[in-house]
Design a protein around this motif. Structure first.
Motif, PDB file in Angstrom:
ATOM      1  N   GLY A   1       0.769  -1.485  -0.195  1.00  0.00           N
ATOM      2  CA  GLY A   1      -0.313  -0.280   0.092  1.00  0.00           C
ATOM      3  C   GLY A   1       0.815   1.503  -0.001  1.00  0.00           C
ATOM      4  O   GLY A   1       0.691   1.943  -0.673  1.00  0.00           O
ATOM      5  N   ALA A   2       1.874   1.273   0.589  1.00  0.00           N
ATOM      6  CA  ALA A   2       2.909   2.574   0.391  1.00  0.00           C
ATOM      7  C   ALA A   2       3.568   2.460  -0.649  1.00  0.00           C
ATOM      8  O   ALA A   2       3.980   3.380  -0.975  1.00  0.00           O
ATOM      9  N   ALA A   3       3.758   1.657  -1.186  1.00  0.00           N
ATOM     10  CA  ALA A   3       4.558   1.966  -2.478  1.00  0.00           C
ATOM     11  C   ALA A   3       3.639   2.012  -3.504  1.00  0.00           C
ATOM     12  O   ALA A   3       3.585   3.046  -4.719  1.00  0.00           O
TER      13      ALA A   3
ATOM     14  N   LEU B   1       0.999   4.207  -3.305  1.00  0.00           N
ATOM     15  CA  LEU B   1       0.890   5.457  -2.559  1.00  0.00           C
ATOM     16  C   LEU B   1       2.157   6.113  -2.552  1.00  0.00           C
ATOM     17  O   LEU B   1       1.446   7.614  -3.306  1.00  0.00           O
ATOM     18  N   TRP B   2       3.261   5.770  -2.940  1.00  0.00           N
ATOM     19  CA  TRP B   2       4.464   6.581  -3.110  1.00  0.00           C
ATOM     20  C   TRP B   2       4.673   6.079  -4.680  1.00  0.00           C
ATOM     21  O   TRP B   2       5.094   7.829  -5.243  1.00  0.00           O
ATOM     22  N   LEU B   3       3.984   5.576  -5.633  1.00  0.00           N
ATOM     23  CA  LEU B   3       3.538   6.078  -6.945  1.00  0.00           C
ATOM     24  C   LEU B   3       2.936   6.795  -7.680  1.00  0.00           C
ATOM     25  O   LEU B   3       2.674   7.626  -8.941  1.00  0.00           O
ATOM     26  N   ILE B   4       1.648   7.034  -6.753  1.00  0.00           N
ATOM     27  CA  ILE B   4       0.757   7.851  -6.942  1.00  0.00           C
ATOM     28  C   ILE B   4       1.098   9.222  -6.499  1.00  0.00           C
ATOM     29  O   ILE B   4       1.120  10.628  -7.537  1.00  0.00           O
ATOM     30  N   ILE B   5       1.644   9.280  -5.564  1.00  0.00           N
ATOM     31  CA  ILE B   5       2.708  10.941  -4.948  1.00  0.00           C
ATOM     32  C   ILE B   5       3.776  11.227  -6.052  1.00  0.00           C
ATOM     33  O   ILE B   5       4.050  12.332  -6.541  1.00  0.00           O
TER      34      ILE B   5
END
Length: 309
Positions: free
Chosen positions: A290-292, A294-298
């Motif tokens: 999930g953190a990965a 979210l990191w790509l979207i940001i």
């Protein structure tokens, strides 16, 4: 008619006199038979009044002196039986050496050391508790000799007069032995089974009392003949001005123990850390994807260029 009445009254009075005389004679014979069956020279009244004790209080003691009590009271015997006891604390330079000296003193007095307990009350220093039994005629001499072995404190002596108990036990034992001897004579003459059983029962009771009183009397004679001394021995504490080596004693062993404790602490901390990581591993499996995302979207949102004006 009147003379017949007088003769009748005289006959009744004569018969009453004969009956009274017969009853008195029977009572005397019964009392005599009872006295003989119990033992010659003994009766309950004589025992209660102390007649038997007065007749038998003249005897020889262990030292050959004659014990004679006056006829008015047993307790006023010329010889007094006394239990002597004492206690003492000794401070000495060497407890073991003092114990050897004490044993030599006791042996010279024909006594014994009945109990001995040696213990360490502080590192390198010892104390001892001894129980001494010495003949009563050497009691004072032994007490004086013990005081010469060191610094004597807490010196106590006591006398317990047991003359009454001594003479009472002695007289009662003799009385019972006389009864036993007479019962054995009666047993030899008994013909019927019930008579034999009755005499044997009484003989067993008397023998039991003799054994019990003899044991008490033996213990009492021992206490009278031998005095008891309770002796406590302690080594003197001497202060020194020398440099103490105590801080360096077993230094290598203490260093090794400290090193091992440190290694064990590090290993324990690592084990706890591994257990904690294992516990949060499922949480990381869920959160990392999930953190990965979210990191790509940001990242894409930040890298997108704004439209030209």
């Amino acid at each position: 008619m009147k003379s017949k009445r007088i003769w009748l009254i005289a006959a009744v009075v004569l018969l009453m006199g004969i009956s009274l005389f017969a009853m008195t004679s029977c009572g005397s014979v019964s009392q005599k038979s009872y006295d003989e069956s119990v033992g010659e020279g003994y009766s309950p009244e004589a025992a209660a009044d102390g007649d038997f004790g007065r007749d038998n209080l003249e005897s020889n003691n262990d030292s050959g002196e004659t014990v004679t009590a006056p006829s008015d009271a047993v307790g006023t015997s010329k010889i007094r039986y006394v239990i002597r006891n004492g206690s003492m604390s000794l401070t000495v330079l060497n407890t073991r050496e003092a114990i050897k000296d004490v044993k030599n003193i006791v042996d010279a007095a024909a006594g014994i050391v009945s109990d001995s307990y040696l213990y360490e009350f502080r590192e390198g220093q010892y104390s001892a508790n001894l129980t001494l039994r010495v003949p009563v005629n050497r009691f004072d001499a032994v007490m004086e000799q013990l005081q010469d072995l060191g610094k004597a404190t807490n010196i106590q002596t006591g006398d317990d007069d047991v003359t009454m108990d001594y003479l009472d036990l002695e007289a009662r034992i003799k009385n019972l032995e006389a009864q036993e001897a007479r019962l054995r004579e009666i047993l030899a003459m008994a013909a019927k089974v019930d008579e034999v059983l009755a005499v044997e029962s009484e003989l067993s009771r008397v023998r039991g009392e003799i054994e019990s009183m003899t044991a008490q009397f033996t213990y009492l004679k021992d206490q009278v003949s031998f005095s008891t001394i309770q002796l406590n021995i302690t080594e003197e504490v001497i202060a020194t001005q020398n440099i103490s080596q105590a801080p360096f004693e077993n230094l290598g062993g203490r260093m090794k123990a400290a090193f091992v404790r440190s290694i064990n602490f590090i290993l324990s901390a690592c084990a706890v850390l591994l257990v904690a990581l294992t516990a949060i591993l499922p949480v990381l499996i869920v959160l990392i994807p999930g953190a990965a995302v979210l990191w790509l979207i940001i990242t894409k949102l930040i890298s997108r260029k704004p439209p030209a004006a």
